[in-house]
Design a protein around this motif. Sequence first.
Motif, PDB file in Angstrom:
ATOM      1  N   ALA A  61     -36.354 -41.249 109.758  1.00 12.18           N
ATOM      2  CA  ALA A  61     -37.028 -40.510 108.686  1.00 12.18           C
ATOM      3  C   ALA A  61     -38.464 -40.232 109.117  1.00 12.18           C
ATOM      4  O   ALA A  61     -39.125 -41.099 109.698  1.00 12.18           O
ATOM      5  CB  ALA A  61     -37.028 -41.346 107.407  1.00 12.18           C
ATOM      6  N   GLY A  70     -44.655 -36.360 113.650  1.00  8.08           N
ATOM      7  CA  GLY A  70     -45.469 -37.492 114.083  1.00  8.08           C
ATOM      8  C   GLY A  70     -44.599 -38.732 114.220  1.00  8.08           C
ATOM      9  O   GLY A  70     -43.949 -39.157 113.260  1.00  8.08           O
ATOM     10  N   SER A 123     -36.787 -44.567 118.431  1.00  9.31           N
ATOM     11  CA  SER A 123     -36.563 -43.153 118.759  1.00  9.31           C
ATOM     12  C   SER A 123     -37.645 -42.584 119.676  1.00  9.31           C
ATOM     13  O   SER A 123     -37.424 -41.552 120.317  1.00  9.31           O
ATOM     14  CB  SER A 123     -36.578 -42.290 117.487  1.00  9.31           C
ATOM     15  OG  SER A 123     -35.681 -42.772 116.534  1.00  9.31           O
ATOM     16  N   HIS A 181     -34.326 -48.840 108.624  1.00  8.57           N
ATOM     17  CA  HIS A 181     -33.589 -49.670 109.593  1.00  8.57           C
ATOM     18  C   HIS A 181     -33.760 -49.049 110.973  1.00  8.57           C
ATOM     19  O   HIS A 181     -33.755 -47.820 111.110  1.00  8.57           O
ATOM     20  CB  HIS A 181     -32.100 -49.740 109.237  1.00  8.57           C
ATOM     21  CG  HIS A 181     -31.846 -50.440 107.936  1.00  8.57           C
ATOM     22  ND1 HIS A 181     -32.115 -49.860 106.715  1.00  8.57           N
ATOM     23  CD2 HIS A 181     -31.391 -51.688 107.671  1.00  8.57           C
ATOM     24  CE1 HIS A 181     -31.817 -50.715 105.750  1.00  8.57           C
ATOM     25  NE2 HIS A 181     -31.383 -51.830 106.297  1.00  8.57           N
ATOM     26  N   SER A 182     -33.886 -49.928 111.980  1.00 13.47           N
ATOM     27  CA  SER A 182     -34.069 -49.436 113.351  1.00 13.47           C
ATOM     28  C   SER A 182     -32.782 -49.581 114.138  1.00 13.47           C
ATOM     29  O   SER A 182     -32.079 -50.604 114.030  1.00 13.47           O
ATOM     30  CB  SER A 182     -35.183 -50.208 114.051  1.00 13.47           C
ATOM     31  OG  SER A 182     -35.277 -49.762 115.395  1.00 13.47           O
TER      32      SER A 182
HETATM   33  C1  LIG Z   1     -40.346 -41.801 103.576  1.00 15.03           C
HETATM   34  C2  LIG Z   1     -40.498 -42.273 105.004  1.00 15.03           C
HETATM   35  C3  LIG Z   1     -41.314 -41.582 105.870  1.00 15.03           C
HETATM   36  C4  LIG Z   1     -41.492 -42.012 107.195  1.00 15.03           C
HETATM   37  N1  LIG Z   1     -42.291 -41.290 108.028  1.00 15.03           N
HETATM   38  C5  LIG Z   1     -42.407 -41.652 109.333  1.00 15.03           C
HETATM   39  C6  LIG Z   1     -43.159 -40.851 110.243  1.00 15.03           C
HETATM   40  O1  LIG Z   1     -43.723 -39.819 109.891  1.00 15.03           O
HETATM   41  N2  LIG Z   1     -43.229 -41.262 111.528  1.00 15.03           N
HETATM   42  C7  LIG Z   1     -42.600 -42.398 111.974  1.00 15.03           C
HETATM   43  O2  LIG Z   1     -42.679 -42.720 113.176  1.00 15.03           O
HETATM   44  N3  LIG Z   1     -41.889 -43.181 111.139  1.00 15.03           N
HETATM   45  C8  LIG Z   1     -41.749 -42.823 109.837  1.00 15.03           C
HETATM   46  N4  LIG Z   1     -41.001 -43.574 108.977  1.00 15.03           N
HETATM   47  C9  LIG Z   1     -40.414 -44.827 109.446  1.00 15.03           C
HETATM   48  C10 LIG Z   1     -39.181 -44.678 110.336  1.00 15.03           C
HETATM   49  O3  LIG Z   1     -38.270 -43.732 109.820  1.00 15.03           O
HETATM   50  C11 LIG Z   1     -38.528 -46.068 110.444  1.00 15.03           C
HETATM   51  O4  LIG Z   1     -39.433 -46.987 111.024  1.00 15.03           O
HETATM   52  C12 LIG Z   1     -37.204 -46.073 111.189  1.00 15.03           C
HETATM   53  O5  LIG Z   1     -36.557 -47.303 110.929  1.00 15.03           O
HETATM   54  C13 LIG Z   1     -37.377 -45.903 112.689  1.00 15.03           C
HETATM   55  O6  LIG Z   1     -36.100 -45.909 113.276  1.00 15.03           O
HETATM   56  P1  LIG Z   1     -35.857 -46.221 114.820  1.00 15.03           P
HETATM   57  O7  LIG Z   1     -36.624 -47.487 115.157  1.00 15.03           O
HETATM   58  O8  LIG Z   1     -34.364 -46.378 114.922  1.00 15.03           O
HETATM   59  O9  LIG Z   1     -36.386 -45.041 115.584  1.00 15.03           O
HETATM   60  C14 LIG Z   1     -40.805 -43.168 107.659  1.00 15.03           C
HETATM   61  C15 LIG Z   1     -39.974 -43.862 106.785  1.00 15.03           C
HETATM   62  C16 LIG Z   1     -39.796 -43.425 105.480  1.00 15.03           C
HETATM   63  C17 LIG Z   1     -38.861 -44.182 104.563  1.00 15.03           C
END
Ligand SMILES: Cc1cc2nc3c(=O)[nH]c(=O)nc-3n(C[C@H](O)[C@H](O)[C@H](O)COP(=O)(O)O)c2cc1C
Length: 165
Positions: free
Chosen positions: A35, A52, A59, A88-89
């Motif tokens: 997200a 960003g 990811s 969740h990652s």
């Molecule tokens: C509403 C919302 C907005 C988010 N915006 C960002 C963002 O702009 N950039 C970012 O790196 N993570 C953002 N996150 C957090 C990642 O989506 C989150 O850490 C995710 O678990 C990462 O997954 P990964 O580790 O599998 O890549 C956001 C989460 C939410 C719920």
Amino acid sequence: MKPEKIEGNKKSCMQPQTKVLVSCRGLDGEENVLAVGYCGNCSYDPPMVMVGIVPSRYSYKMIKESGCFVVNLVDQNYKETFDYLGTHSKRDEDKLAVMKVKLENGKKVNAPILPDCPVNIECKIVDSIMTGSHEMFVGKVEYVHADSKLVDDEGNIDFSQINFI
Ligand SMILES: Cc1cc2nc3c(=O)[nH]c(=O)nc-3n(C[C@H](O)[C@H](O)[C@H](O)COP(=O)(O)O)c2cc1C
């Protein structure tokens, strides 16, 4: 009479903010989705968007090394999946399998699209800037998939039909 102004918090102070799912594929073929709220259009001509990504995200390396990503616009039907993928990652669990996330190959870039989202924007990274907490990846838009009911004869997308989260 004008309301009185007092100082507010500086963080994430530009609102409302579009929320999207960014999908990617690493050089080893692993796929992931996260997200993203730090995103937006950043060039009209040529069309470009930016996302960003915090370097600690699982990811991040996939996006950085592959040089591409897909921005998926999300509607209310996908809210539960959006929330899960944003909290969740994939480093810890196969979150895509848990949420039964459907993926299809992109047409122009080596990253998957989410067919259950109404619009999918395939992007090739042309630049990036480390702003602070996030690296802002600038993506040149290579192809836009949109549900046929949203698109008129000239290809314009009627975003008003999407019930955004
Ligand atoms: C509403 C919302 C907005 C988010 N915006 C960002 C963002 O702009 N950039 C970012 O790196 N993570 C953002 N996150 C957090 C990642 O989506 C989150 O850490 C995710 O678990 C990462 O997954 P990964 O580790 O599998 O890549 C956001 C989460 C939410 C719920």
